[in-house]
Scaffold this motif. Sequence first.
Motif, PDB file in Angstrom:
ATOM      1  N   LYS A 160      93.035 -11.164  27.372  1.00  0.00           N
ATOM      2  CA  LYS A 160      91.917 -12.064  27.113  1.00  0.00           C
ATOM      3  C   LYS A 160      92.233 -12.778  25.802  1.00  0.00           C
ATOM      4  N   ALA A 161      91.727 -13.977  25.623  1.00  0.00           N
ATOM      5  CA  ALA A 161      92.032 -14.762  24.424  1.00  0.00           C
ATOM      6  C   ALA A 161      91.435 -14.158  23.157  1.00  0.00           C
ATOM      7  N   TYR A 162      90.597 -13.135  23.341  1.00  0.00           N
ATOM      8  CA  TYR A 162      90.022 -12.375  22.215  1.00  0.00           C
ATOM      9  C   TYR A 162      89.986 -10.927  22.694  1.00  0.00           C
ATOM     10  N   SER A 163      89.288 -10.038  21.990  1.00  0.00           N
ATOM     11  CA  SER A 163      89.310  -8.627  22.388  1.00  0.00           C
ATOM     12  C   SER A 163      87.934  -8.150  22.809  1.00  0.00           C
ATOM     13  N   THR A 164      87.898  -7.284  23.823  1.00  0.00           N
ATOM     14  CA  THR A 164      86.639  -6.589  24.149  1.00  0.00           C
ATOM     15  C   THR A 164      86.976  -5.155  24.523  1.00  0.00           C
ATOM     16  N   SER A 165      85.996  -4.294  24.324  1.00  0.00           N
ATOM     17  CA  SER A 165      86.155  -2.889  24.719  1.00  0.00           C
ATOM     18  C   SER A 165      84.787  -2.382  25.132  1.00  0.00           C
ATOM     19  N   VAL A 166      84.754  -1.582  26.180  1.00  0.00           N
ATOM     20  CA  VAL A 166      83.480  -0.986  26.577  1.00  0.00           C
ATOM     21  C   VAL A 166      83.674   0.524  26.642  1.00  0.00           C
ATOM     22  N   GLY A 167      82.765   1.245  25.984  1.00  0.00           N
ATOM     23  CA  GLY A 167      82.905   2.692  25.895  1.00  0.00           C
ATOM     24  C   GLY A 167      83.220   3.097  24.458  1.00  0.00           C
ATOM     25  N   GLY A 168      83.482   4.404  24.262  1.00  0.00           N
ATOM     26  CA  GLY A 168      83.663   4.931  22.909  1.00  0.00           C
ATOM     27  C   GLY A 168      85.057   4.708  22.361  1.00  0.00           C
ATOM     28  N   GLY A 169      85.250   5.222  21.119  1.00  0.00           N
ATOM     29  CA  GLY A 169      86.578   5.198  20.511  1.00  0.00           C
ATOM     30  C   GLY A 169      86.771   4.076  19.525  1.00  0.00           C
ATOM     31  N   PRO A 170      87.859   4.163  18.735  1.00  0.00           N
ATOM     32  CA  PRO A 170      88.119   3.146  17.724  1.00  0.00           C
ATOM     33  C   PRO A 170      88.414   1.785  18.349  1.00  0.00           C
ATOM     34  N   PHE A 171      88.071   0.747  17.608  1.00  0.00           N
ATOM     35  CA  PHE A 171      88.294  -0.632  18.050  1.00  0.00           C
ATOM     36  C   PHE A 171      88.376  -1.448  16.764  1.00  0.00           C
ATOM     37  N   PRO A 172      89.573  -1.443  16.133  1.00  0.00           N
ATOM     38  CA  PRO A 172      89.683  -1.983  14.772  1.00  0.00           C
ATOM     39  C   PRO A 172      89.158  -3.404  14.593  1.00  0.00           C
ATOM     40  N   VAL A 173      89.268  -4.239  15.625  1.00  0.00           N
ATOM     41  CA  VAL A 173      88.861  -5.647  15.426  1.00  0.00           C
ATOM     42  C   VAL A 173      87.384  -5.901  15.770  1.00  0.00           C
ATOM     43  N   GLU A 174      86.629  -4.841  16.005  1.00  0.00           N
ATOM     44  CA  GLU A 174      85.225  -5.043  16.412  1.00  0.00           C
ATOM     45  C   GLU A 174      84.449  -5.845  15.359  1.00  0.00           C
ATOM     46  N   LEU A 175      83.699  -6.831  15.851  1.00  0.00           N
ATOM     47  CA  LEU A 175      82.863  -7.652  14.964  1.00  0.00           C
ATOM     48  C   LEU A 175      81.409  -7.245  15.145  1.00  0.00           C
TER      49      LEU A 175
END
Length: 423
Positions: free
Chosen positions: A266-281
Amino acid sequence: MSVTAIVGAQWGDEGKGRIVDYLAQDADMVIRFQGGDNAGHTVINSYGKFALHIIPSGIFNPDTLCLVGAGTVVNFSTMKEELEGVRASGLAGDNLRIDKRAHLIMPYHCQLDGAEEQKKSSKWAIGTTKRGIGPVYSDKAARVGIRAADILEPDRLRTRLEMLLPQKNRQLAYYGLPEADIEALMDLCASWREEFGGQIIDSLPLLRDAVLSGKKVILEGQLGVMRDLDWGIYPYVTSSNPTAGGACSGAGISPRRIDRIVGIVKAYSTSVGGGPFPVELFDAEGEKLREVGQEFGATTGRPRRCGWFDAVAAGYSCWLNGFTEIAVTKIDVLDTFRTIKICRAYTINGETIDYVPETSQQDIAEPVYEQWEGWQCDTTKARSWDDLPRQTKAYLERIEELTGAPVNIVSVGPEREQLLIKE
Ligand code: GDP
Ligand code: IMO
Ligand code: MG
């Protein structure tokens, strides 16, 4: 013709389904190689809009044989509902087959998935889709699982269930859940046999003959590398390998036979669910990505966590999969941003690194961003590389540079034709 693996290069939901649907227009075979109905692969085409969970995204081409491969886990009850949805659009859906080796998701797997999650503190919750994925793959690894082939032989099935249920019932009791009843399970499996028995086959000779006679074969992955059982953010992962390596074991093909490995990003990042996600805004830009990108789960409806493109994760993914090319989806979602960022490294305790560290280190990783000029115009009608604005091309070229793989496909909207192939 060729064998192409389609692999999620981030945290899932990259747009694998729509790319497979596009490429399957002239494919002879599509094989889902791992995972179960935890997937939500959105496809929009002339038949309508679909969220496919276990049915391969090639199902809309009646000439494409769609195999649910040996490495998958299947819930025939949800598959039946899904197939009814496909048939409601006017398709026969009779190009679907299930490999005999696929493991079956039983009602107790879904119950245990929910109960195990509930027992965890919020820090350790994986945020699973509650489709029974962890428990069914655990049974597979413990060699006590029930496979599609077993429902074709009721005596064998009964023996397997008799061996398994005492242990399963102790697990269910631990969570205060009712015991599984063997007769109810035998009846359920009989209804599955009635519905799908004729479609449960050995897929290997079909795949072998297709490959040897030069047919076009697509291997369809589920989820993405960052939730891979071995290389993802363990324990916040799924229980299979969504990598190109997983495609080989799950579909039954040698790495030497795969011609193209397409990483979907994806042209940016997404995550659904737990755990680290360093780029989360957690700011207005993250909110805007979610709103414009309509980032809500196709299976669970949960809002997805959003952030800028993480080139560290994408580069890691490139190494693990050996992408021959990349497809960048949802570039249009960035159309209205004045500036766009790319995470090109992480700092951890003052040290800068350009690789994905082990999970606990990701928790404390700070993204290092570079900033790019936005294009601030509509890209949704672009159908060739030359139609893209200068800034979009520069952004895509930077992604190529940072990941080391060429961008060959760019999608500019969710519909089948909103896509361009770089010649
Ligand atoms: P998958 O699980 O990898 O198949 O991806 P999902 O279907 O879960 O998530 C992708 C979402 O983005 C779906 O809602 C698609 O309809 C949508 N989508 C895919 N490609 C594009 C695109 O190029 N632009 C836009 N705006 N939406 C897209
Ligand atoms: P597609 O194929 C995004 C996430 C869950 C959870 C973790 C484990 O549409 O990209 P599981 O139910 O597999 O035990 O959950 O993985 N997850 C997904 N996230 N897209 C998916 O599939 C996912 N399948 C599972 O949120 O964190
Ligand atoms: Mg999805």
